[in-house]
Scaffold this motif. Sequence first.
Motif, PDB file in Angstrom:
ATOM      1  N   TYR A 141       0.835  -1.203   0.000  1.00  8.67           N
ATOM      2  CA  TYR A 141       0.000   0.000   0.000  1.00  8.67           C
ATOM      3  C   TYR A 141       0.873   1.257   0.000  1.00  8.67           C
ATOM      4  N   ALA A 142       1.884   1.291   0.853  1.00  5.83           N
ATOM      5  CA  ALA A 142       2.776   2.449   0.915  1.00  5.83           C
ATOM      6  C   ALA A 142       3.501   2.646  -0.411  1.00  5.83           C
ATOM      7  N   LEU A 143       3.900   1.563  -1.046  1.00  6.72           N
ATOM      8  CA  LEU A 143       4.578   1.636  -2.337  1.00  6.72           C
ATOM      9  C   LEU A 143       3.665   2.246  -3.397  1.00  6.72           C
ATOM     10  N   GLN A 144       2.434   1.772  -3.471  1.00 11.88           N
ATOM     11  CA  GLN A 144       1.501   2.272  -4.481  1.00 11.88           C
ATOM     12  C   GLN A 144       1.138   3.735  -4.255  1.00 11.88           C
ATOM     13  N   VAL A 145       0.847   4.095  -3.027  1.00  8.11           N
ATOM     14  CA  VAL A 145       0.476   5.481  -2.726  1.00  8.11           C
ATOM     15  C   VAL A 145       1.660   6.415  -2.962  1.00  8.11           C
ATOM     16  N   SER A 146       2.847   5.996  -2.564  1.00  6.09           N
ATOM     17  CA  SER A 146       4.035   6.825  -2.764  1.00  6.09           C
ATOM     18  C   SER A 146       4.323   7.036  -4.244  1.00  6.09           C
ATOM     19  N   LEU A 147       4.216   5.982  -5.032  1.00  7.23           N
ATOM     20  CA  LEU A 147       4.432   6.117  -6.476  1.00  7.23           C
ATOM     21  C   LEU A 147       3.411   7.062  -7.109  1.00  7.23           C
ATOM     22  N   LEU A 184       2.447  12.378  -9.472  1.00  5.85           N
ATOM     23  CA  LEU A 184       1.474  13.462  -9.552  1.00  5.85           C
ATOM     24  C   LEU A 184       2.072  14.810  -9.157  1.00  5.85           C
ATOM     25  N   TRP A 185       2.942  14.839  -8.159  1.00  7.05           N
ATOM     26  CA  TRP A 185       3.379  16.103  -7.573  1.00  7.05           C
ATOM     27  C   TRP A 185       4.735  16.607  -8.033  1.00  7.05           C
ATOM     28  N   ARG A 186       5.618  15.762  -8.548  1.00  8.58           N
ATOM     29  CA  ARG A 186       6.972  16.211  -8.891  1.00  8.58           C
ATOM     30  C   ARG A 186       7.278  15.949 -10.355  1.00  8.58           C
ATOM     31  N   ARG A 187       8.098  16.817 -10.953  1.00  9.01           N
ATOM     32  CA  ARG A 187       8.438  16.695 -12.372  1.00  9.01           C
ATOM     33  C   ARG A 187       9.840  16.138 -12.595  1.00  9.01           C
ATOM     34  N   THR A 188      10.819  16.601 -11.835  1.00 12.58           N
ATOM     35  CA  THR A 188      12.193  16.151 -12.071  1.00 12.58           C
ATOM     36  C   THR A 188      12.434  14.808 -11.392  1.00 12.58           C
ATOM     37  N   ILE A 221      12.410  11.007  -6.740  1.00 15.90           N
ATOM     38  CA  ILE A 221      13.051   9.994  -5.892  1.00 15.90           C
ATOM     39  C   ILE A 221      13.047  10.434  -4.438  1.00 15.90           C
ATOM     40  N   ARG A 222      13.356  11.704  -4.216  1.00 17.66           N
ATOM     41  CA  ARG A 222      13.390  12.226  -2.841  1.00 17.66           C
ATOM     42  C   ARG A 222      12.006  12.158  -2.187  1.00 17.66           C
ATOM     43  N   LEU A 223      10.981  12.590  -2.914  1.00 12.84           N
ATOM     44  CA  LEU A 223       9.625  12.558  -2.366  1.00 12.84           C
ATOM     45  C   LEU A 223       9.159  11.123  -2.147  1.00 12.84           C
ATOM     46  N   PHE A 224       9.467  10.235  -3.102  1.00 12.41           N
ATOM     47  CA  PHE A 224       9.078   8.834  -2.949  1.00 12.41           C
ATOM     48  C   PHE A 224       9.667   8.242  -1.675  1.00 12.41           C
ATOM     49  N   LEU A 225      10.954   8.469  -1.446  1.00 11.05           N
ATOM     50  CA  LEU A 225      11.587   7.926  -0.245  1.00 11.05           C
ATOM     51  C   LEU A 225      10.986   8.518   1.024  1.00 11.05           C
ATOM     52  N   GLN A 226      10.713   9.810   1.005  1.00 14.94           N
ATOM     53  CA  GLN A 226      10.114  10.441   2.180  1.00 14.94           C
ATOM     54  C   GLN A 226       8.736   9.858   2.474  1.00 14.94           C
ATOM     55  N   LEU A 227       7.907   9.738   1.443  1.00 12.66           N
ATOM     56  CA  LEU A 227       6.557   9.214   1.650  1.00 12.66           C
ATOM     57  C   LEU A 227       6.585   7.742   2.056  1.00 12.66           C
ATOM     58  N   PHE A 228       7.353   6.940   1.326  1.00  7.61           N
ATOM     59  CA  PHE A 228       7.389   5.502   1.583  1.00  7.61           C
ATOM     60  C   PHE A 228       7.939   5.197   2.975  1.00  7.61           C
ATOM     61  N   LEU A 229       9.084   5.771   3.294  1.00 10.51           N
ATOM     62  CA  LEU A 229       9.675   5.511   4.608  1.00 10.51           C
ATOM     63  C   LEU A 229       8.829   6.106   5.728  1.00 10.51           C
TER      64      LEU A 229
END
Length: 64
Positions: free
Chosen positions: A11-17, A22-26, A31-39
């Motif tokens: 669930y955390a993987l899917q929501v983070s992806l 949706l929110w970041r372009r670069t 990668i930074r946002l994904f790690l923050q959300l997932f962890l």
Amino acid sequence: MLSHFVLMVVYALQVSLFFTVLWRRTRRAQIRLFLQLFLGMVGGGLLLAWLMFPFPAGPPGPTP
């Protein structure tokens, strides 16, 4: 059989992806946002489970 932990990680993987795309372009920001959300979600779930561990799981026993 799937455990609660595996389901939480999926669930955390899917929501983070989803929110990362949706929110970041670069790529670096994604990668930074994904790690923050997932962890944050997995770590927060484990922390909450650890805090709830001392409390009983079921209803109180009968009082004599």
